[in-house]
Design an enzyme around this catalytic site. Structure first.
Site, PDB file in Angstrom:
ATOM      1  N   GLU A 117     -18.332 -58.667  82.742  1.00 20.19           N
ATOM      2  CA  GLU A 117     -19.262 -59.642  83.314  1.00 20.19           C
ATOM      3  C   GLU A 117     -20.481 -58.947  83.902  1.00 20.19           C
ATOM      4  O   GLU A 117     -21.626 -59.364  83.682  1.00 20.19           O
ATOM      5  CB  GLU A 117     -18.554 -60.466  84.386  1.00 20.19           C
ATOM      6  CG  GLU A 117     -19.422 -61.515  85.037  1.00 20.19           C
ATOM      7  CD  GLU A 117     -19.723 -62.662  84.098  1.00 20.19           C
ATOM      8  OE1 GLU A 117     -20.914 -62.846  83.786  1.00 20.19           O
ATOM      9  OE2 GLU A 117     -18.797 -63.362  83.680  1.00 20.19           O
TER      10      GLU A 117
ATOM     11  N   SER B 264     -21.868 -67.324  80.426  1.00 19.92           N
ATOM     12  CA  SER B 264     -22.122 -66.137  81.239  1.00 19.92           C
ATOM     13  C   SER B 264     -23.297 -65.351  80.681  1.00 19.92           C
ATOM     14  O   SER B 264     -23.955 -64.606  81.412  1.00 19.92           O
ATOM     15  CB  SER B 264     -20.881 -65.241  81.269  1.00 19.92           C
ATOM     16  OG  SER B 264     -19.820 -65.859  81.942  1.00 19.92           O
TER      17      SER B 264
ATOM     18  N   ASP C  41     -24.374 -59.366  82.701  1.00 17.52           N
ATOM     19  CA  ASP C  41     -25.368 -59.924  83.617  1.00 17.52           C
ATOM     20  C   ASP C  41     -26.511 -58.953  83.887  1.00 17.52           C
ATOM     21  O   ASP C  41     -27.691 -59.327  83.829  1.00 17.52           O
ATOM     22  CB  ASP C  41     -24.700 -60.323  84.938  1.00 17.52           C
ATOM     23  CG  ASP C  41     -23.824 -61.546  84.800  1.00 17.52           C
ATOM     24  OD1 ASP C  41     -23.729 -62.073  83.681  1.00 17.52           O
ATOM     25  OD2 ASP C  41     -23.222 -61.974  85.803  1.00 17.52           O
TER      26      ASP C  41
END
Length: 600
Positions: A318, A514, A322
């Site tokens: 993640e 995401s 990001d």
């Protein structure tokens, strides 16, 4: 004789009822009749999805610990919301006239008597170690499970997430507090609400690589090849594609699809900033970021600030996603990582993040967060208080971007109603859905794209026409599945499949909203940069301006009119259509057009 017999029956019945009631009270630990008179329930029991969570006993309630966070009632919240709407409305004379951190702090700061009342209650219960945030709006303490049960009249269990195996201490009981504290406390974190878990970025289904996506169409991308091969400045969708033929997406290709010119990415204003939030031991690898930037011909840049713990050698997917894509979209904007919470059963990382931000006077202008949960699993008191925090950020000119979720409309076990996601359903955040680029060049709504209508929050004024138009188009279908007066989301979309990241030295195509959120967050940072260079205010709560631009200049968006978000929800879902829809929002931004109108 009959009279005596009837009297005996009545006495036995009364004793039976009394015994049942006593058992009910004893089942709720420490809840004596005296306590019932002095204390009042301050929360409602939450619904627990037993398909997702397993309930077990806590082995030792005396040694196991829980962190309790008391949200202290703040002042002037109605006035705060009115102010947010005015400074966020491009047609209002106050547009962009934000308040400073100190001004907001003093405006909404709880009364001293509220802070003192909670502190005294803790001390009276032998809890002498606690901290009060700088702004006075949160009090935090760490206590044993046994002490928490005694304090709040609840029974804790160990909740284990069946998929991730992460576990947390929580109670399904509504907690009680003294009646005299009812108006001083908004909510208590660490009791009922389970931590938000990310809609994990998943390896895209088209990947030809195993165990981390190390190969693309048979081409291995190991660390050795990265050292020896030339840069890949862009993926050519004719040469490099997933098994299903859909193209993999590089930063360069994403910028081209959204019409982001090279000049738009030249950020120069020192007052600009952006951040990602990471929870649950999702750490950052500087090495992965450096190789990612080199491999795709991006300008080398580094993370400027890491708030909280980080382990370079233990990176998370993640975080890789990001940070790589928010910086790929806005390469020169100073970037933070706010890392909160590990995997301790007694922590609530999302709440830790909120508390950290509420005490930080130097908040970055744009925040990207890819975490969420179902509204139905979260209490109203909790969501209302979190909404207040979002309002405070908006009043200071900050933009909060959330991914809309990876489970489409979501649905209950009986498949007779949709389950909207949160915090994407908040009126004070920008919710980002997902789209897919197909092998024929078309772009469609992703079936996983979280979207729908909130059951908690009413429809905000800035999207009334758009949501009403969509509901009218439905012509009564699905009317029993959703709240027709709720806040509609997402607001906008970006790519959510076959987005290529670098994770543990390997290129890896992943999917999920995401990916969408940091892409959009980076573009908003570019808009902020151009506004700041012209001595204009940052965009703050972008939603009112975004919807106005969509009405006045529809060419600022690529309208997505095909797709349905019925992912794993029986056969029902919302469909994409021209204009706003609860699959892709207003569509994919046509950035160079969008930014022009943001500067007017």
């Amino acid at each position: 004789m009959n009279i005596k017999f009837n009297l005996i029956i009545i006495i036995l019945f009364i004793l039976f009822i009394s015994n049942v009631n006593c058992k009910k009270i004893k089942n709720k630990k420490h809840l004596t009749p005296q306590r019932l008179r002095r204390f009042v329930e301050h929360s409602k029991p939450i619904s627990l999805n037993k398909k997702v969570w397993k309930i077990t006993e806590i082995e030792n309630i005396f040694s196991a610990q829980i962190e309790l966070t008391f949200g202290i009632r703040q002042r002037n919240i109605v006035e705060l919301e009115d102010f947010v709407w005015r400074v966020s409305d491009p047609n209002d004379s106050l547009y962009g006239s934000y308040k400073t951190f100190e001004e907001i702090k003093e405006w909404v700061k709880p009364l001293d008597e509220s802070i003192d009342a909670v502190k005294n209650w803790l001390i009276e219960n032998d809890i002498n170690e606690f901290t009060v945030t700088k702004s006075g709006d949160f009090i935090r303490t760490i206590v044993s499970i046994d002490k928490a049960e005694e304090l709040l009249s609840v029974r804790y269990n160990k909740m284990v997430h069946k998929l991730s195996k992460q576990s947390f201490f929580r109670s399904l009981d509504p907690y009680t507090i003294p009646r005299e504290l009812y108006d001083h406390i908004d909510f208590i974190g660490g009791v009922n609400h389970l931590p938000l878990l990310s809609p994990r970025p998943k390896e895209s289904s088209g990947s030809a690589g195993g165990g981390g996506g190390g190969k693309v169409n048979g081409i291995g991308y190991e660390l050795e090849s990265l050292r020896n091969n030339k840069q890949i400045k862009s993926f050519n969708d004719k040469k490099v594609a997933a098994r299903n033929g859909d193209p993999y997406l590089s930063p360069d290709l994403i910028r081209k699809e959204m019409n982001v010119s090279q000049t738009s990415t030249n950020s120069t204003h020192l007052g600009n900033s952006q951040a990602i939030a990471q929870f649950l031991k999702e750490y950052f690898s500087p090495s992965d970021l450096k190789i990612f930037q080199y491999r795709f011909g991006l300008e080398p840049s580094q993370v400027d600030n890491i708030i909280g713990p980080n382990q370079n050698l233990n990176p998370g997917i993640e975080t890789a996603l990001d940070i790589q894509y928010i910086m790929a979209m806005a390469p020169d904007v100073p970037t933070w990582i706010v890392s909160t919470g590990g995997l301790h059963e007694g922590q609530e990382p999302f709440l830790d993040w909120l508390v950290d931000l509420s005490s930080n006077p130097k908040l970055p202008l744009v925040h990207s967060i890819s975490y969420g949960d179902d509204e139905s699993s979260i209490g109203l008191a909790y969501t209302d208080r979190v909404d207040t925090e979002f309002k405070k950020y908006a009043a200071m000119g900050r933009t909060i971007v959330f991914s809309s979720g990876d489970f489409g409309v979501g649905c209950n076990d009986d498949c007779d109603s949709f389950s909207p996601g949160w915090p994407a359903s908040s009126r004070f955040v920008l919710a980002v859905g997902g789209v897919i680029k197909k092998k024929d060049g078309s772009i469609i709504g992703d079936e996983i794209s979280g979207g729908g209508f909130s059951n908690y929050f009413s429809r905000p004024w800035y999207q009334v026409d758009e949501c009403s138009s969509y509901i009218e188009w439905l012509n009564g279908s699905l009317s029993s599945f959703y709240n027709q007066s709720g806040r509609g989301f997402p607001d906008i979309s970006s790519f959510s499949e076959n987005v290529v990241i670098l994770y543990k030295d390997k290129l890896m195509p992943i999917g999920g909203t995401s990916a969408s959120a940091p892409i959009i967050a980076g573009l908003l940072s570019l808009i902020n940069d151009q506004r700041l260079q012209k001595n204009q205010s940052p965009i703050g709560l972008f939603n009112p301006l975004l919807y106005k631009i969509a009405r006045d200049h529809p060419n600022s968006f690529l309208d997505i009119d095909f797709g349905e978000n019925n992912y794993k929800c029986c056969t029902n879902g919302f469909k994409s259509k021209s204009g706003w829809d609860p699959v892709t929002g207003l569509g994919l931004p046509n950035f160079d057009e969008l930014v022009k109108y943001c500067l007017e």
